[in-house]
Write an enzyme that holds these catalytic residues in place. Structure first.
Site, PDB file in Angstrom:
ATOM      1  N   LYS A  21       7.968   5.455  -6.594  1.00 33.74           N
ATOM      2  CA  LYS A  21       7.329   4.518  -5.653  1.00 33.74           C
ATOM      3  C   LYS A  21       6.428   3.537  -6.398  1.00 33.74           C
ATOM      4  O   LYS A  21       6.518   2.329  -6.173  1.00 33.74           O
ATOM      5  CB  LYS A  21       6.534   5.327  -4.614  1.00 33.74           C
ATOM      6  CG  LYS A  21       5.778   4.486  -3.610  1.00 33.74           C
ATOM      7  CD  LYS A  21       5.427   5.283  -2.378  1.00 33.74           C
ATOM      8  CE  LYS A  21       4.183   6.124  -2.519  1.00 33.74           C
ATOM      9  NZ  LYS A  21       2.912   5.363  -2.478  1.00 33.74           N
ATOM     10  N   SER A  22       5.581   4.038  -7.271  1.00 29.90           N
ATOM     11  CA  SER A  22       4.646   3.150  -7.976  1.00 29.90           C
ATOM     12  C   SER A  22       5.411   2.117  -8.799  1.00 29.90           C
ATOM     13  O   SER A  22       5.060   0.930  -8.818  1.00 29.90           O
ATOM     14  CB  SER A  22       3.760   3.965  -8.922  1.00 29.90           C
ATOM     15  OG  SER A  22       2.910   4.784  -8.184  1.00 29.90           O
ATOM     16  N   GLY A  93      -1.107   1.458   0.850  1.00 29.50           N
ATOM     17  CA  GLY A  93      -2.299   1.021   0.112  1.00 29.50           C
ATOM     18  C   GLY A  93      -1.908   0.267  -1.152  1.00 29.50           C
ATOM     19  O   GLY A  93      -2.564  -0.706  -1.543  1.00 29.50           O
ATOM     20  N   ARG A 121      -8.797   2.295   5.373  1.00 29.53           N
ATOM     21  CA  ARG A 121      -8.980   2.610   3.946  1.00 29.53           C
ATOM     22  C   ARG A 121      -9.851   1.566   3.242  1.00 29.53           C
ATOM     23  O   ARG A 121      -9.816   0.380   3.577  1.00 29.53           O
ATOM     24  CB  ARG A 121      -7.610   2.757   3.277  1.00 29.53           C
ATOM     25  CG  ARG A 121      -6.867   3.953   3.876  1.00 29.53           C
ATOM     26  CD  ARG A 121      -5.533   4.183   3.241  1.00 29.53           C
ATOM     27  NE  ARG A 121      -5.656   4.598   1.855  1.00 29.53           N
ATOM     28  CZ  ARG A 121      -4.604   4.767   1.056  1.00 29.53           C
ATOM     29  NH1 ARG A 121      -3.382   4.550   1.528  1.00 29.53           N
ATOM     30  NH2 ARG A 121      -4.773   5.145  -0.192  1.00 29.53           N
ATOM     31  N   SER A 166      -8.443   4.280 -10.869  1.00 33.99           N
ATOM     32  CA  SER A 166      -7.458   3.994  -9.832  1.00 33.99           C
ATOM     33  C   SER A 166      -6.444   2.992 -10.354  1.00 33.99           C
ATOM     34  O   SER A 166      -6.796   1.882 -10.756  1.00 33.99           O
ATOM     35  CB  SER A 166      -8.150   3.423  -8.586  1.00 33.99           C
ATOM     36  OG  SER A 166      -7.226   2.672  -7.821  1.00 33.99           O
ATOM     37  N   GLN A 168      -4.307   1.494  -8.615  1.00 38.81           N
ATOM     38  CA  GLN A 168      -4.182   0.361  -7.685  1.00 38.81           C
ATOM     39  C   GLN A 168      -5.225  -0.697  -8.009  1.00 38.81           C
ATOM     40  O   GLN A 168      -4.924  -1.896  -8.022  1.00 38.81           O
ATOM     41  CB  GLN A 168      -4.335   0.842  -6.239  1.00 38.81           C
ATOM     42  CG  GLN A 168      -3.169   1.726  -5.804  1.00 38.81           C
ATOM     43  CD  GLN A 168      -3.308   2.243  -4.394  1.00 38.81           C
ATOM     44  OE1 GLN A 168      -4.329   2.038  -3.737  1.00 38.81           O
ATOM     45  NE2 GLN A 168      -2.289   2.939  -3.927  1.00 38.81           N
ATOM     46  N   ASP A 315      -1.606  12.600  -6.393  1.00 43.07           N
ATOM     47  CA  ASP A 315      -0.638  12.680  -5.290  1.00 43.07           C
ATOM     48  C   ASP A 315       0.013  14.056  -5.178  1.00 43.07           C
ATOM     49  O   ASP A 315       0.666  14.356  -4.179  1.00 43.07           O
ATOM     50  CB  ASP A 315       0.447  11.605  -5.454  1.00 43.07           C
ATOM     51  CG  ASP A 315      -0.119  10.209  -5.218  1.00 43.07           C
ATOM     52  OD1 ASP A 315      -1.224  10.088  -4.653  1.00 43.07           O
ATOM     53  OD2 ASP A 315       0.556   9.230  -5.607  1.00 43.07           O
ATOM     54  N   LYS A 342      -7.229   8.752   1.217  1.00 41.43           N
ATOM     55  CA  LYS A 342      -5.781   8.495   1.140  1.00 41.43           C
ATOM     56  C   LYS A 342      -5.268   8.194   2.559  1.00 41.43           C
ATOM     57  O   LYS A 342      -6.037   7.859   3.448  1.00 41.43           O
ATOM     58  CB  LYS A 342      -5.076   9.700   0.507  1.00 41.43           C
ATOM     59  CG  LYS A 342      -5.435   9.903  -0.961  1.00 41.43           C
ATOM     60  CD  LYS A 342      -4.899   8.772  -1.814  1.00 41.43           C
ATOM     61  CE  LYS A 342      -5.255   8.932  -3.257  1.00 41.43           C
ATOM     62  NZ  LYS A 342      -4.969   7.741  -4.056  1.00 41.43           N
TER      63      LYS A 342
HETATM   64  C1  S3P Z   1      -0.781   4.475  -6.828  1.00 39.00           C
HETATM   65  C2  S3P Z   1      -1.993   4.920  -7.269  1.00 39.00           C
HETATM   66  C3  S3P Z   1      -2.700   6.065  -6.694  1.00 39.00           C
HETATM   67  C4  S3P Z   1      -1.766   6.926  -5.852  1.00 39.00           C
HETATM   68  C5  S3P Z   1      -0.899   6.106  -4.949  1.00 39.00           C
HETATM   69  C6  S3P Z   1      -0.039   5.156  -5.756  1.00 39.00           C
HETATM   70  C7  S3P Z   1      -0.185   3.290  -7.460  1.00 39.00           C
HETATM   71  O1  S3P Z   1      -3.742   5.577  -5.868  1.00 39.00           O
HETATM   72  O2  S3P Z   1      -2.513   7.839  -5.104  1.00 39.00           O
HETATM   73  O3  S3P Z   1      -0.042   6.940  -4.201  1.00 39.00           O
HETATM   74  O4  S3P Z   1       1.030   3.069  -7.322  1.00 39.00           O
HETATM   75  O5  S3P Z   1      -0.930   2.565  -8.121  1.00 39.00           O
HETATM   76  P1  S3P Z   1      -5.187   5.163  -6.475  1.00 39.00           P
HETATM   77  O6  S3P Z   1      -5.002   3.988  -7.342  1.00 39.00           O
HETATM   78  O7  S3P Z   1      -6.020   4.858  -5.270  1.00 39.00           O
HETATM   79  O8  S3P Z   1      -5.664   6.350  -7.238  1.00 39.00           O
END
Ligand code: S3P
Length: 450
Positions: A21-22, A93, A121, A166, A168, A315, A342
């Site tokens: 996914k990421s 998110g 969030r 993080s 993200q 996760d 989350k």
């Molecule tokens: C993700 C980062 C994580 C993870 C999310 C996907 C990403 O969140 O929990 O499911 O793809 O960058 P955080 O950056 O808030 O830790």
């Protein structure tokens, strides 16, 4: 949709899981900014990733999808056009925070909206650094929550010390940094997943690592279009890996799965808990390592998960909490307050559902203390609209007496289309055959420090 789960017979199978996914989010975004056509195979066609795809389309990027897991992205050399409507990020998110970074550098106005969960969030974590870079970005919800109204403009590079690890936040800043003047650096308190850095390098976007825990990007670059195969998502595989690990004698092979070492901390924890875990990297040509993981189950013992390990398995914690309930002794999860923000408050949701199943759990502000082993009782459980809660408790159901029903399980589609059919195979194995043992060709899984 309700998901009904029964106790699993002996697990002995091999599976592959849908795309990461990421990486899927990031691959679509960087391909859209590139100077040509990029074919992305192994793309995860889940609701979250499709929100990113549709957002990019709304910003003027042509994206064809000849097969569910293949995207052909027509990069437009960083040129985006103003969206005609609000951009809907759904439950994702990652979509909202990464797009906030991307849109911060555009001269037009845009508005990012999300579903009820995403609208609760926190967005201050991206708003603060993006404002420092010069973006005009406002959270319209209470306490810095969505919708986000962004009027980008000329950004300047900054050195940002993030209070949280993080990916993200890091990725939002790096994406904005591509549109900023000069160098943008982000400094994290501990390592978070590094897919953005890797994908930047793969698309020939110059980055630098001034010191450990820091990453810089130089503004003004246009990514070189590239094709890319996305590996399977270890966070999706985690549910099955935990199930096999917790069943003494259970045996599972997961193939074509991502083995990026900022994501594999789960494997070290399963080893600490007593399972036999091996991994082999099969493909080193691509920027992301991929390969096979083999797990053989054993009576598990409790463990402590804390500190720098936490961002690297954030996760996987719902699934690991279930492993803790099945393990001998106490499992402690600390320094994981991020779980509270989350898709739902995962600390509260895990504690709630484990208690209903008969487990003794203590909820802490930043984690959980789980007393195992508990004979799990099948029960009707809420998903809290959170895909990872739904899937973790479906796995718990594989070990419970009586039926377990996960209510409101549609949320699983946000990250793992096809989860139910693998679950069905675990509950009533039809095609399951004994797998070829590959131990010997595999190296022991890396052990992460607690
Ligand atoms: C993700 C980062 C994580 C993870 C999310 C996907 C990403 O969140 O929990 O499911 O793809 O960058 P955080 O950056 O808030 O830790």
């Amino acid at each position: 949709m309700e998901l009904r789960v029964k106790r699993a017979p002996r697990i002995d199978t091999e599976i592959s899981v849908p795309g990461d996914k990421s990486i899927s989010h990031r691959a679509a975004i960087i391909a859209a900014l590139s100077n040509g056509i990029c074919t992305l195979r192994g793309f995860l066609p889940s609701e979250d990733c499709m929100h990113t795809v549709n957002a990019l389309r709304a910003l003027g990027i042509q994206i064809d999808q000849p097969e569910p897991d293949v995207l052909v992205v027509h990069g437009k050399k960083r040129v985006l056009t103003p969206p005609a409507h609000d951009i809907d990020c759904g439950n994702s998110g990652t979509t909202m925070r990464l797009l906030a970074g991307l849109l911060a550098g555009q001269t037009f106005e845009s508005r990012l909206v999300g579903d009820a969960s995403l609208s609760r969030r926190p967005m201050d974590r991206v708003i603060a650094p993006l404002r420092q870079m010069g973006a005009n970005i406002v959270a319209e919800g209470p306490e810095h929550t969505p919708p986000l109204r962004i009027h980008g403009g000329s950004l300047k590079g900054i050195h940002y010390r993030s209070p949280i690890a993080s990916a993200q936040v890091k990725s939002a800043i790096l994406l904005a940094g591509m549109f900023a003047k000069g160098k943008t650096t982000i400094d994290e308190p501990s390592v978070s997943r590094n897919h953005t850095e890797l994908i930047f390098n793969y698309f020939l976007v110059r980055t630098a690592k001034p010191e450990d825990g820091c990453i810089s990007v130089f503004g003004g670059q246009i990514p070189e279009s590239r094709d890319f195969d996305i590996p399977g998502d270890l966070s999706s595989a985690a549910f099955w890996l935990v199930a096999a690990a917790a069943q003494p004698g259970g045996h599972l092979l997961v193939r074509h799965v991502g083995l990026n070492d900022t994501r594999t901390a789960l494997l070290g924890v399963l080893v600490r808990m007593g399972a036999q875990v091996r991994e082999a990297i099969e493909d080193v040509d691509q920027l992301e390592h991929r390969g096979v993981i083999e797990v053989t189950g054993a009576p598990l013992k409790g463990t402590v998960i804390q500190g720098k390990e936490v961002p690297m398995l954030i996760d996987e914690l719902p699934a690991l909490a279930v492993a803790g309930a099945l393990a001998n002794g106490t499992t402690i999860i600390r320094h994981a307050a991020e779980l509270r923000v989350k898709e739902t408050d995962r600390i509260a949701a895990i504690a709630h559902n484990l208690r209903i199943m008969g487990v003794q759990v203590i909820e802490m502000t930043d984690g959980l203390e789980i007393h195992g082993p508990a004979p799990l009782r099948g029960a009707k459980l809420a998903s809290f609209g959170d895909h990872r809660i739904a899937m973790a408790f479906a796995i718990a159901g594989l070990f419970a007496d009586g039926d377990t029903i996960i209510q409101d399980a549609d949320c699983i589609r946000t990250s793992y289309p096809g989860f139910e059919s693998v679950l069905e195979e675990f509950v009533s194995p039809k095609r399951m055959t004994s797998t070829t043992p590959v131990i010997g060709s595999l190296s022991p899984a890396r052990l992460e420090e607690a």
